[in-house]
Scaffold this active site. Structure first.
Site, PDB file in Angstrom:
ATOM      1  N   PHE A 108       8.704  -2.639   2.585  1.00 15.13           N
ATOM      2  CA  PHE A 108       8.236  -1.856   3.720  1.00 15.13           C
ATOM      3  C   PHE A 108       7.427  -0.638   3.292  1.00 15.13           C
ATOM      4  CE2 PHE A 108      12.087  -3.859   5.860  1.00 15.13           C
ATOM      5  CZ  PHE A 108      11.324  -4.897   6.377  1.00 15.13           C
ATOM      6  N   ASP A 109       7.646  -0.124   2.086  1.00 12.37           N
ATOM      7  CA  ASP A 109       6.737   0.886   1.541  1.00 12.37           C
ATOM      8  C   ASP A 109       5.335   0.308   1.425  1.00 12.37           C
ATOM      9  OD1 ASP A 109       7.830   3.466   1.047  1.00 12.37           O
ATOM     10  OD2 ASP A 109       9.061   2.659  -0.559  1.00 12.37           O
ATOM     11  N   VAL A 110       5.241  -0.884   0.858  1.00  9.01           N
ATOM     12  CA  VAL A 110       3.937  -1.530   0.698  1.00  9.01           C
ATOM     13  C   VAL A 110       3.312  -1.798   2.060  1.00  9.01           C
ATOM     14  CG1 VAL A 110       2.777  -3.618  -0.106  1.00  9.01           C
ATOM     15  CG2 VAL A 110       4.504  -2.524  -1.550  1.00  9.01           C
TER      16      VAL A 110
END
Length: 378
Positions: free
Chosen positions: A170-172
């Protein structure tokens, strides 16, 4: 020799006040496409500089993987001179990206309202864990979001414990969503001359990225559950045993299932009313699986991979990362680029006229500080 055309974002100045993963990944992709990215770090540097192992020449490969094509300057925002330099950088920038806790830059005069008052063209992107409202105080670590969003409830064996995804997915995803917002805002700015504030948070990116699972809940009230490597709406769509291990086998539609059965020598199987349509196969997967496995176990992974792919049946070996890179090289995808002696994974986007650039290796801490300070004073 023809001169290489400049990147599609050539001339764009990005002030990168972000750290760790979502923001730096976003800004590296922008830098690859020609933007000039100035990475602003505190005196201790980006946290990922210390996230090791693995390392290359004493430097964290985590840091190396998301900071190509940038210039680094250390600015201590508590110092009046450094704070003034940061404000001047924001005044000159086309884009500012930050992932502090919401409101955290206001005391330094670097919040959106203050920056936009001096630079109405600024496209200001804020990335947080849980938004700028009631979740503003919550730290935004990907693992927290994997847990809270429901992803971990879907990952792992049905009777086992929940698992995190193998990457900070989810960071990406939030970094990619931020870039979509930035490019859209730049397009609008070309008409109006004014930038705007973009907000992205990991939880919203997660719920969007859970696609069929989140849709299944909000549209039909269905709460999904862990199924290991199985798919809730398709079968086969999972690893199946072969003579020397496992092979991913996929029948994404009825035609692919017919081709699979032809290669397996099970030509009559699609006529069985239990298996003819996808919804029937999915409902009767426990009856179909042993029939397929009995035949698949008679040959090796490589043999089935060759014949199934030749017949147009999606399938795949389960590789480690080295195998994935090797296959990409074999397919001519040129997955690795080396910049200043530092290998990295190339930008995944191919342009026919304005290719990605690879000019600067990931910078050392404050490597370009003197040069940037002089420019900001000019």
């Amino acid at each position: 020799m023809a001169q290489q055309l400049k990147g599609p974002l050539d001339g764009l100045l990005v002030a990168d006040f972000s750290r760790i993963l979502a923001g730096p990944y976003a800004t590296m992709l922008l830098a690859d496409l020609g933007a000039q990215v100035i990475k602003v770090e505190g005196p201790g540097g980006d946290d990922t500089r210390t996230w090791m192992p693995p390392v290359r020449d004493g430097v964290s490969t985590y840091y190396l993987g998301i900071n190509r094509n940038k210039r680094s300057i250390v600015l201590d925002l508590k110092d009046p001179g450094d704070r003034a330099a940061a404000q001047e950088l924001a005044r000159r920038a086309d884009v500012l990206i930050e992932n502090m806790r919401p409101g955290g830059l206001a005391r330094f005069g670097l919040d959106y309202d203050t920056v936009a008052a001096a630079n109405e063209r600024i496209v200001y992107a804020s990335i947080s864990g849980f938004g700028s409202g009631a979740g503003a105080a919550m730290p935004g670590y990907d693992l927290m979001v994997q847990a809270i969003s429901g992803l971990m409830s879907l990952t792992g064996d049905p009777d086992g414990s929940p698992y995190r995804a193998g990457i900070s997915v989810f960071d990406v995803m939030a970094g990619l969503h931020a870039n979509i917002g930035i490019l859209a805002a730049l397009h609008r700015r070309a008409d109006t001359g004014r930038g705007q504030h973009i907000e992205v948070n990991l939880l919203s990116s997660a719920l969007s990225g859970l696609v069929n699972h989140s849709s299944g809940y909000v549209a039909a009230g269905t709460v999904p559950y862990r199924m290991g490597n199985a798919h809730p709406s398709l079968f086969p769509y999972e690893p199946l045993p072969v003579a020397d291990g496992e092979l991913i086998v996929i029948a994404g539609n009825d035609g692919q299932f017919r081709k699979l059965c032809q290669v397996l020598g099970l030509d009559g199987l699609p006529e069985d009313p239990r298996f003819g349509r996808n919804q029937d196969r999915t409902a009767n997967r426990e009856q179909l699986r042993p029939i397929l496995v009995e035949r698949l176990r008679t040959r090796t992974r490589d043999e089935w991979f060759r014949d199934l792919m030749a017949a147009g049946v999606p399938c795949a070996p389960i590789n480690t990362i080295d195998g994935g890179v090797a296959l990409a090289e074999e397919l001519g995808l040129d997955p690795v680029v080396t910049v200043g002696g530092v290998p990295g994974v190339r930008n995944p986007i191919t342009f026919s006229r304005t290719p990605a650039r690879y000019e600067l290796p990931p910078p050392g801490l404050d490597e370009h500080g003197e040069e940037i300070r002089a420019w900001l004073k000019s």
